[in-house]
Motif scaffolding. Structure first.
Motif, PDB file in Angstrom:
ATOM      1  N   GLY A 194      -4.252 -11.367 -16.246  1.00  0.00           N
ATOM      2  CA  GLY A 194      -3.656 -10.949 -14.980  1.00  0.00           C
ATOM      3  C   GLY A 194      -2.952  -9.612 -15.085  1.00  0.00           C
ATOM      4  O   GLY A 194      -3.009  -8.797 -14.156  1.00  0.00           O
ATOM      5  N   VAL A 195      -2.307  -9.357 -16.214  1.00  0.00           N
ATOM      6  CA  VAL A 195      -1.633  -8.068 -16.409  1.00  0.00           C
ATOM      7  C   VAL A 195      -2.653  -6.938 -16.427  1.00  0.00           C
ATOM      8  O   VAL A 195      -2.448  -5.892 -15.805  1.00  0.00           O
ATOM      9  N   VAL A 196      -3.760  -7.139 -17.110  1.00  0.00           N
ATOM     10  CA  VAL A 196      -4.813  -6.116 -17.152  1.00  0.00           C
ATOM     11  C   VAL A 196      -5.356  -5.864 -15.747  1.00  0.00           C
ATOM     12  O   VAL A 196      -5.540  -4.712 -15.338  1.00  0.00           O
ATOM     13  N   VAL A 227      -5.409  -2.535 -10.752  1.00  0.00           N
ATOM     14  CA  VAL A 227      -5.172  -2.404  -9.318  1.00  0.00           C
ATOM     15  C   VAL A 227      -4.096  -1.350  -9.054  1.00  0.00           C
ATOM     16  O   VAL A 227      -4.223  -0.526  -8.146  1.00  0.00           O
ATOM     17  N   GLY A 228      -3.033  -1.357  -9.851  1.00  0.00           N
ATOM     18  CA  GLY A 228      -1.976  -0.366  -9.687  1.00  0.00           C
ATOM     19  C   GLY A 228      -2.477   1.054  -9.895  1.00  0.00           C
ATOM     20  O   GLY A 228      -2.134   1.959  -9.126  1.00  0.00           O
ATOM     21  N   MET A 245       6.383   5.509 -11.735  1.00  0.00           N
ATOM     22  CA  MET A 245       5.057   4.977 -12.061  1.00  0.00           C
ATOM     23  C   MET A 245       5.165   3.837 -13.072  1.00  0.00           C
ATOM     24  O   MET A 245       4.442   2.850 -12.961  1.00  0.00           O
ATOM     25  N   ALA A 246       6.060   3.973 -14.035  1.00  0.00           N
ATOM     26  CA  ALA A 246       6.250   2.896 -15.015  1.00  0.00           C
ATOM     27  C   ALA A 246       6.749   1.626 -14.332  1.00  0.00           C
ATOM     28  O   ALA A 246       6.247   0.532 -14.608  1.00  0.00           O
ATOM     29  N   PHE A 247       7.723   1.759 -13.454  1.00  0.00           N
ATOM     30  CA  PHE A 247       8.225   0.584 -12.729  1.00  0.00           C
ATOM     31  C   PHE A 247       7.156  -0.010 -11.826  1.00  0.00           C
ATOM     32  O   PHE A 247       7.013  -1.230 -11.730  1.00  0.00           O
ATOM     33  N   PHE A 248       6.397   0.839 -11.150  1.00  0.00           N
ATOM     34  CA  PHE A 248       5.341   0.354 -10.257  1.00  0.00           C
ATOM     35  C   PHE A 248       4.266  -0.394 -11.038  1.00  0.00           C
ATOM     36  O   PHE A 248       3.847  -1.492 -10.643  1.00  0.00           O
ATOM     37  N   GLU A 273       5.611  -3.698 -12.412  1.00  0.00           N
ATOM     38  CA  GLU A 273       5.737  -4.692 -11.340  1.00  0.00           C
ATOM     39  C   GLU A 273       4.379  -5.274 -10.965  1.00  0.00           C
ATOM     40  O   GLU A 273       4.251  -6.493 -10.802  1.00  0.00           O
ATOM     41  N   THR A 274       3.361  -4.435 -10.832  1.00  0.00           N
ATOM     42  CA  THR A 274       2.043  -4.965 -10.485  1.00  0.00           C
ATOM     43  C   THR A 274       1.471  -5.810 -11.622  1.00  0.00           C
ATOM     44  O   THR A 274       0.824  -6.820 -11.375  1.00  0.00           O
TER      45      THR A 274
END
Length: 75
Positions: free
Chosen positions: A15-17, A22-23, A48-51, A54-55
């Motif tokens: 899911g992280v990948v 998607v991000g 961008m790191a936070f975005f 989060e995704t």
């Protein structure tokens, strides 16, 4: 490592990948002008790191929850 823990870690990683993909697609296509907003802020790398974090966490958690809900009960 117990089988179920390994199962959850694998699903979370998948899911992280997917979330990172998607991000990055959202940033690349500038959907909602997010990339322009990040660039105009002066803190591009942090935003961008936070975005992306989060995704990744969102999709990882969602994938793990779907995997648990789809487990069969052999009871």
């Amino acid at each position: 490592m117990p089988h179920l823990i390994r199962f959850l870690i694998d699903r979370f990683a998948e899911g992280v990948v997917l979330g990172l993909s998607v991000g990055l697609a959202i940033l690349w296509s500038d959907l909602g002008e997010l990339a322009r907003l990040f660039a105009a802020s002066g803190h591009e790398a942090t935003l961008m790191a936070f975005f992306l974090a989060e995704t990744g966490i969102l999709f990882g958690t969602f994938a793990m929850c779907v995997a648990v809900m789809n487990l069969s009960d052999d009871g």
